[in-house]
Design a protein around this motif. Structure first.
Motif, short mmCIF file in Angstrom:
data_model
loop_
_atom_site.label_atom_id
_atom_site.label_comp_id
_atom_site.label_asym_id
_atom_site.label_seq_id
_atom_site.Cartn_x
_atom_site.Cartn_y
_atom_site.Cartn_z
N GLU A 11 -7.52 2.97 -5.39
CA GLU A 11 -8.51 2.42 -4.46
C GLU A 11 -9.78 3.27 -4.40
O GLU A 11 -9.71 4.51 -4.41
CB GLU A 11 -7.86 2.35 -3.07
CG GLU A 11 -8.80 1.86 -1.97
CD GLU A 11 -8.10 1.73 -0.62
OE1 GLU A 11 -6.85 1.78 -0.56
OE2 GLU A 11 -8.81 1.58 0.38
N HIS B 146 -10.32 -4.84 -0.92
CA HIS B 146 -10.18 -4.61 0.52
C HIS B 146 -11.55 -4.86 1.12
O HIS B 146 -12.54 -4.29 0.65
CB HIS B 146 -9.78 -3.16 0.82
CG HIS B 146 -8.31 -2.90 0.62
ND1 HIS B 146 -7.77 -1.64 0.74
CD2 HIS B 146 -7.28 -3.73 0.34
CE1 HIS B 146 -6.45 -1.72 0.53
NE2 HIS B 146 -6.14 -2.97 0.28
N GLU C 201 -8.98 -5.71 6.17
CA GLU C 201 -8.45 -4.55 6.91
C GLU C 201 -9.19 -4.38 8.22
O GLU C 201 -9.36 -3.26 8.70
CB GLU C 201 -8.57 -3.28 6.06
CG GLU C 201 -7.59 -3.21 4.90
CD GLU C 201 -7.58 -1.84 4.24
OE1 GLU C 201 -8.65 -1.24 4.10
OE2 GLU C 201 -6.49 -1.38 3.88
N HIS D 141 0.86 -1.18 0.00
CA HIS D 141 0.00 0.00 0.00
C HIS D 141 0.90 1.23 0.00
O HIS D 141 1.70 1.41 0.91
CB HIS D 141 -0.91 -0.01 1.23
CG HIS D 141 -2.08 0.92 1.13
ND1 HIS D 141 -1.92 2.24 0.82
CD2 HIS D 141 -3.41 0.71 1.27
CE1 HIS D 141 -3.12 2.82 0.79
NE2 HIS D 141 -4.04 1.90 1.05
N VAL E 151 -1.34 -0.75 -4.07
CA VAL E 151 -2.57 0.02 -3.84
C VAL E 151 -2.22 1.49 -3.65
O VAL E 151 -1.21 1.81 -3.01
CB VAL E 151 -3.28 -0.49 -2.56
CG1 VAL E 151 -4.54 0.32 -2.28
CG2 VAL E 151 -3.61 -1.97 -2.70
N HIS F 96 -4.03 5.55 -2.88
CA HIS F 96 -5.13 6.52 -2.73
C HIS F 96 -4.83 7.64 -3.72
O HIS F 96 -3.82 8.32 -3.59
CB HIS F 96 -5.18 7.09 -1.32
CG HIS F 96 -5.49 6.07 -0.28
ND1 HIS F 96 -5.55 6.38 1.05
CD2 HIS F 96 -5.76 4.75 -0.36
CE1 HIS F 96 -5.83 5.30 1.75
NE2 HIS F 96 -5.96 4.29 0.91
ZN LIG Z 1 -6.26 2.21 1.38
#
Ligand SMILES: [Zn+2]
Length: 283
Positions: A149, A217, A263, A68, A106, A108
């Motif tokens: 994501e 996720h 998560e 991530h 991953v 954002h």
């Molecule tokens: Zn995330």
């Protein structure tokens, strides 16, 4: 085959006397899982030699690694220096991913800040295009994917349509469907029909190969009218989403190459195992 695993280390791992992530790969294999997400959320501090050690341990124990990228990335930022920093965060994450012999990173993608959503989205689109040109130069011979994501707060860029649409620009982009986040945006209405809509949208726009390889996720998440508040565990009875309808659809649509990360708060490996058990019970 679908793979299941946690993001980060479960409380149980520490309770059983382990302290080093080097040991988590055998632990996960013993636990019946085959995937692990390593988070650079707060920065990329992992040394190259440790990354290589992770790769060896993961391989020996049949664990696939994903990473991530840092949370500071914002491809909507109008400031050029900030974009350069974001590009570096993504590149550095990809470099570590390659050392760990993983496949998916991953990210954002961005936040509106004080901009109108369409302006923020235009910046994200343009900057992601620029980054993917660098990607082609630097990583063209690597089998890795950048996975934007879906986000849980209204201020963030990352509805499922925005993410899928962004992924159409390059074959090395695969969506991370964070269904907990999607449920926050839908204010608790992520039911079977909505799961289906998302999956069909992905098939329509990205085709079979990438949809079947989607990154997921999954956790229950508390939300307010502004969106995501905090991650919960699967035991929570107040907030969703439920995994069963998704598990059924993953089987119906033969999405057999997906990677599913739990998560959940503190018990992410135990909940990943629960997700796996639910999936195979339905089968
Ligand atoms: Zn995330």
């Amino acid at each position: 085959m679908i793979k299941f695993g946690p993001s980060g280390n479960d409380d149980l791992f520490y309770e059983q006397g382990f302290s080093s992530t080097k040991d988590v790969f055998k632990w996960l294999n013993d636990f019946g899982l085959d995937l692990y997400e390593y988070s650079f959320g707060r920065g990329i501090l992992l040394k190259d030699e440790t990354a290589i050690e992770f790769a060896n341990n993961a391989k020996q124990n049949n664990i696939q690694i994903s990473v991530h990228a840092p949370y500071f990335i914002n491809l909507a930022n109008p400031d050029n220096d900030a974009i350069e920093k974001s590009f570096n965060y993504i590149s550095n994450s990809l470099d570590k991913l390659i050392l760990m012999q993983g496949e998916k990173c991953v990210v954002h993608i961005g936040s509106c800040m004080k901009m109108a959503r369409e302006d923020a989205l235009r910046n994200v689109t343009n900057n992601l295009k620029r980054f993917m040109e660098l990607f082609d130069e630097k990583y063209c011979n690597k089998k890795i994917y950048l996975c934007p994501e879906t986000m849980g707060k209204f201020q963030q860029i990352g509805t499922y349509k925005e993410i899928v649409d962004l992924c159409t620009m390059h074959d090395s982009l695969i969506p991370t469907f964070d269904f907990g986040h999607i449920n926050c945006i839908l204010q608790g209405n992520l039911d079977k029909e909505n799961y289906k809509r998302i999956i069909e949208y992905s098939f329509e726009k990205l085709g079979e190969f990438r949809t079947r390889k989607m990154h997921i996720h999954f956790s229950k998440i508390e939300f307010s009218s502004k969106g995501e508040i905090r991650h919960l565990t699967l035991d929570d009875t107040e907030f969703g989403p439920e995994f069963e309808p998704l598990a059924t659809l993953l089987q119906d649509y033969k999405i057999d190459n997906a990677t599913i990360i739990s998560e959940s708060k503190n018990i992410m490996a135990q909940d990943a195992k629960k997700l796996k058990d639910i999936f195979y019970k339905i089968k």
